[in-house]
Write an enzyme that holds these catalytic residues in place. Structure first.
Site, PDB file in Angstrom:
ATOM      1  N   GLN A  96       0.759  -1.159  -0.091  1.00  0.00           N
ATOM      2  CA  GLN A  96      -0.077  -0.015  -0.075  1.00  0.00           C
ATOM      3  C   GLN A  96       0.906   1.203  -0.003  1.00  0.00           C
ATOM      4  O   GLN A  96       1.666   1.466   0.846  1.00  0.00           O
ATOM      5  CB  GLN A  96      -1.267   0.094   1.108  1.00  0.00           C
ATOM      6  CG  GLN A  96      -1.909   0.996   0.996  1.00  0.00           C
ATOM      7  CD  GLN A  96      -2.631   1.501   2.188  1.00  0.00           C
ATOM      8  OE1 GLN A  96      -2.395   1.645   3.266  1.00  0.00           O
ATOM      9  NE2 GLN A  96      -4.182   1.292   2.033  1.00  0.00           N
ATOM     10  N   CYS A 126      -6.858   6.747   5.290  1.00  0.00           N
ATOM     11  CA  CYS A 126      -6.016   7.410   6.521  1.00  0.00           C
ATOM     12  C   CYS A 126      -6.546   8.657   6.951  1.00  0.00           C
ATOM     13  O   CYS A 126      -6.391   9.796   6.154  1.00  0.00           O
ATOM     14  CB  CYS A 126      -4.522   7.595   6.072  1.00  0.00           C
ATOM     15  SG  CYS A 126      -3.773   7.935   7.861  1.00  0.00           S
TER      16      CYS A 126
HETATM   17  C1  LIG Z   1      -3.326  -0.066  13.970  1.00  0.00           C
HETATM   18  C2  LIG Z   1      -3.800   0.422  12.818  1.00  0.00           C
HETATM   19  C3  LIG Z   1      -3.051   0.655  11.709  1.00  0.00           C
HETATM   20  C4  LIG Z   1      -3.817   0.921  10.502  1.00  0.00           C
HETATM   21  N1  LIG Z   1      -3.091   1.435   9.342  1.00  0.00           N
HETATM   22  C5  LIG Z   1      -3.571   1.516   8.066  1.00  0.00           C
HETATM   23  C6  LIG Z   1      -2.788   1.753   6.983  1.00  0.00           C
HETATM   24  O1  LIG Z   1      -1.667   2.059   7.049  1.00  0.00           O
HETATM   25  N2  LIG Z   1      -3.359   1.898   5.818  1.00  0.00           N
HETATM   26  C7  LIG Z   1      -4.950   1.738   5.894  1.00  0.00           C
HETATM   27  O2  LIG Z   1      -5.586   1.792   4.700  1.00  0.00           O
HETATM   28  N3  LIG Z   1      -5.544   1.402   6.730  1.00  0.00           N
HETATM   29  C8  LIG Z   1      -4.977   1.377   8.012  1.00  0.00           C
HETATM   30  N4  LIG Z   1      -5.746   0.985   9.274  1.00  0.00           N
HETATM   31  C9  LIG Z   1      -7.244   1.032   8.972  1.00  0.00           C
HETATM   32  C10 LIG Z   1      -7.597  -0.708   8.667  1.00  0.00           C
HETATM   33  O3  LIG Z   1      -6.820  -1.091   7.563  1.00  0.00           O
HETATM   34  C11 LIG Z   1      -9.020  -0.744   8.715  1.00  0.00           C
HETATM   35  O4  LIG Z   1      -9.564  -0.175   7.543  1.00  0.00           O
HETATM   36  C12 LIG Z   1      -9.916  -0.355   9.804  1.00  0.00           C
HETATM   37  O5  LIG Z   1      -8.955  -0.701  10.868  1.00  0.00           O
HETATM   38  C13 LIG Z   1     -11.397  -1.119   9.998  1.00  0.00           C
HETATM   39  O6  LIG Z   1     -11.031  -2.467   9.841  1.00  0.00           O
HETATM   40  P1  LIG Z   1     -11.389  -3.618  11.033  1.00  0.00           P
HETATM   41  O7  LIG Z   1     -12.569  -2.770  11.652  1.00  0.00           O
HETATM   42  O8  LIG Z   1     -11.140  -4.660  10.720  1.00  0.00           O
HETATM   43  O9  LIG Z   1     -10.220  -2.824  12.079  1.00  0.00           O
HETATM   44  C14 LIG Z   1      -5.120   1.071  10.280  1.00  0.00           C
HETATM   45  C15 LIG Z   1      -6.030   0.514  11.632  1.00  0.00           C
HETATM   46  C16 LIG Z   1      -5.357  -0.024  12.495  1.00  0.00           C
HETATM   47  C17 LIG Z   1      -6.202  -0.424  13.948  1.00  0.00           C
END
Ligand SMILES: Cc1cc2nc3c(=O)[nH]c(=O)nc-3n(C[C@H](O)[C@H](O)[C@H](O)COP(=O)(O)O)c2cc1C
Length: 371
Positions: A96, A126
């Protein structure tokens, strides 16, 4: 020995996916097969090679790296090369990128292709202030025209598929406009986290917008947001008709979610939650992979948070924290893991191991960075 079986594990074993979901053709994204259609989400400071390898071993159909700055890659390709560390055993893997300039993103995509990544993804989700103020991440959602130009520039520059991961919108939902722009630009798939930038991680993800988006574009749609077990994956798939699910917080400290979802897609019985030997094996493996990848200094610092996630909410969490200052080499960390396990086995408390994290691990910090 104490019985660690939880009621949760029994529920999970009885649930499965409807036959039409289990028997459909494997998902292909621009020619890359993602089987099962269950993807490890990009997570900054989490989805590095050690964790990606573990998630692939557990059955994730594809893994995505932490977000990497396109500008840093283009300006300092040699110095930043370590960010594109891809292992033979982890394919298919998607890198990414984040950035705001189509030309810069295209040049960075070419570097990603050169290191053997199977796919390149653009971060349009983000929410952090530093990122969106530069016009990157979720800020791109405000300008579908630019999204199309960026995707087009990147698809022109590489042969691997270009995908986009986005939120439902900035303040209001405009996901369909953005997804159309992705498709028009030649994008191979779109992942949607069903929350706007304004929502951050609060409230429930909007599954309706994911369903609408699926009806809007012909490219594969990957549903993301609160998938943390077979039941929630099933709900995401059934309510939205999305082509795959992506898991983030649900696998932090609980990579076994991937073996559960992989089993559900193949029609095998869903395995119960891991026993203590399996937990020990995976934590030791995580430690070894960290050492192999980063060496002693970085491992001693960074492995702490991963181990805490494995023990979150158990007596092992306290025991681990107590021993952090003694982390000097592999055997001291292994000793701390053993002591934390022992603390879970010897207590009179009912021990419930976590099934991933419920919140962003640095929620307060993250919110401050977004305000
Ligand atoms: C610690 C952390 C770091 C994340 N870093 C990114 C990232 O680098 N790029 C991105 O597109 N989303 C990032 N996200 C968002 C996740 O990819 C995801 O879209 C979001 O947590 C919702 O999914 P979930 O409900 O399964 O956690 C991050 C989320 C968390 C918790």
């Amino acid at each position: 020995m104490k019985d660690m079986t939880t009621s949760a594990s029994i529920t999970h074993m009885t649930l499965t996916l409807p036959e039409e979901l289990r028997t459909r053709e494997p998902l292909e994204i621009g020619g890359v097969v993602c089987d099962p259609p269950v993807i490890l989400a990009p997570m900054a400071a989490v989805t590095n090679p050690p964790f990606r390898l573990i998630c692939r071993e557990m059955g994730a159909g594809m893994v995505v790296t932490e977000m990497v700055s396109a500008r840093s890659l283009v300006n300092e390709p040699v110095k930043q090369r370590w960010r594109l560390d891809i292992r033979e055993d982890e394919h298919p893997v998607c890198v990414q990128l984040f950035g705001g300039d189509p030309d810069e993103m295209a040049r960075a995509a070419a570097l990603v292709e050169d290191v053997g990544a199977d796919m390149v993804d653009i971060n349009m989700g983000c929410p952090m202030k530093k990122v969106v103020q530069s016009g990157y991440g979720a800020a791109l959602l405000k300008d579908p025209g630019k999204v199309e130009r960026m995707v087009k520039a990147m698809t022109d520059a590489v042969d691997i598929p270009v995908t986009v991961k986005m939120r439902a919108g900035w303040e209001d939902t405009n996901a369909c406009d953005v997804a159309r722009a992705v498709e028009n630009g030649g994008g191979a798939a779109v992942t949607i986290h069903g929350r706007t930038r304004q929502d951050m991680f609060e409230g429930l993800p909007d599954l309706d917008i994911i369903a609408t988006l699926k009806e809007t574009v012909a490219i594969p749609v990957i549903g993301n947001g609160d998938v943390r077990d077979v039941q929630s994956a099933r709900e995401m798939l059934m309510k939205t008709s999305c082509d795959a699910v992506m898991v983030a917080r649900g696998c932090m400290g609980y990579p076994w979610i991937f073996r559960e979802l992989a089993a559900a897609f193949s029609g095998r019985p869903i395995p119960g939650e891991p026993d203590i030997e399996e937990r020990r094996r995976v934590m030791f493996l995580h430690l070894d992979l960290y050492m192999e990848t980063y060496g002693l200094r970085k491992t001693m610092l960074e492995i702490r948070k991963h181990l805490l996630w494995y023990f979150k909410g158990t007596p092992g969490e306290r025991e681990l924290k107590r021993r952090f200052s003694s982390f000097v080499d592999v055997s001291s960390v292994r000793g701390a893991i053993e002591a934390a396990i022992e603390a879970c086995l010897c207590t009179d408390e009912v021990v419930t191991f976590p099934r991933g994290l419920k919140k962003h691990p640095n929620r307060r910090q993250a919110e401050k960075k977004c305000a």
